[in-house]
Enzyme design. Sequence first.
Site, mmCIF file in Angstrom:
data_model
loop_
_atom_site.group_PDB
_atom_site.id
_atom_site.type_symbol
_atom_site.label_atom_id
_atom_site.label_comp_id
_atom_site.label_asym_id
_atom_site.label_seq_id
_atom_site.Cartn_x
_atom_site.Cartn_y
_atom_site.Cartn_z
ATOM 1 N N CYS A 45 -1.939 -1.322 2.089
ATOM 2 C CA CYS A 45 -2.025 -0.066 2.861
ATOM 3 C C CYS A 45 -1.014 -0.056 4.003
ATOM 4 O O CYS A 45 -0.417 0.978 4.310
ATOM 5 C CB CYS A 45 -3.415 0.098 3.466
ATOM 6 S SG CYS A 45 -4.724 0.201 2.256
HETATM 7 C C1 BEZ Z 1 -4.619 -3.729 0.560
HETATM 8 O O1 BEZ Z 1 -4.419 -2.635 1.077
HETATM 9 O O2 BEZ Z 1 -3.811 -4.626 0.654
HETATM 10 C C2 BEZ Z 1 -5.867 -4.015 -0.197
HETATM 11 C C3 BEZ Z 1 -7.036 -3.377 0.124
HETATM 12 C C4 BEZ Z 1 -8.186 -3.676 -0.569
HETATM 13 C C5 BEZ Z 1 -8.137 -4.596 -1.607
HETATM 14 C C6 BEZ Z 1 -6.947 -5.202 -1.949
HETATM 15 C C7 BEZ Z 1 -5.795 -4.916 -1.243
#
Ligand code: BEZ
Length: 211
Positions: A45
């Site tokens: 994200c």
């Molecule tokens: C991420 O944004 O890196 C992420 C969020 C939840 C699970 C796996 C990755």
Amino acid sequence: MALRLGDIAPNFTAETNEGSIDFHQWLGTSWGVLFSHPKDYTPVCTTELGMVAKLKSEFDKRKTKVIAISVDPVDSHKGWIGDINETQSCTMNFPIIADPGKKVAGLYDMIHPNVDDTATVRSVFVIGPDKKIKLTLTYPASTGRNFAEILRVIDSLQLSAKHKVATPANWEPGQDCIISPAVKDEEIAALFPKGHRRVKPYLRYTPQPNQ
Ligand code: BEZ
């Protein structure tokens, strides 16, 4: 029931790191992109939000407002934005909705409980100036989205909203478009003065009409 193309994007009021919004008022007459994030302080994200901040001028050129959503509260968003700016060499320039009650996530069916019953998946909604949903995408948390593709789709959507064309596989702006199957052969000359190529009765190309 899941939202479908052509449905009105549900309206809501929400807090964001830039203050409270009424979603439809915030959209105004613009196109919009609403995209969800599983939660704050997550690595994929962080890269996505940095990428959109760097592409903001491209969304602006397309009169398209962008807004992110994550189920964490505003204070958390504000702290995370510091990390996004630091790690992605950007300045965050669009709001992130705080949805700790999962009201918006519920309205837009962003939680897919067979994957995770608390965090959202990576949903994308492209919304037209008529507030109707023009495109939906759903990615898993482990796959960052390709925002060049989202810009490309917006180009195609905006083109077909104004002209009776569709865009072929892997189309990029500037390439030939497909004349809508609803257009009769005898209408083509008036509608597409740049000319056309008839490969099959149902497969007719024309140069991009608005270039
Ligand atoms: C991420 O944004 O890196 C992420 C969020 C939840 C699970 C796996 C990755």
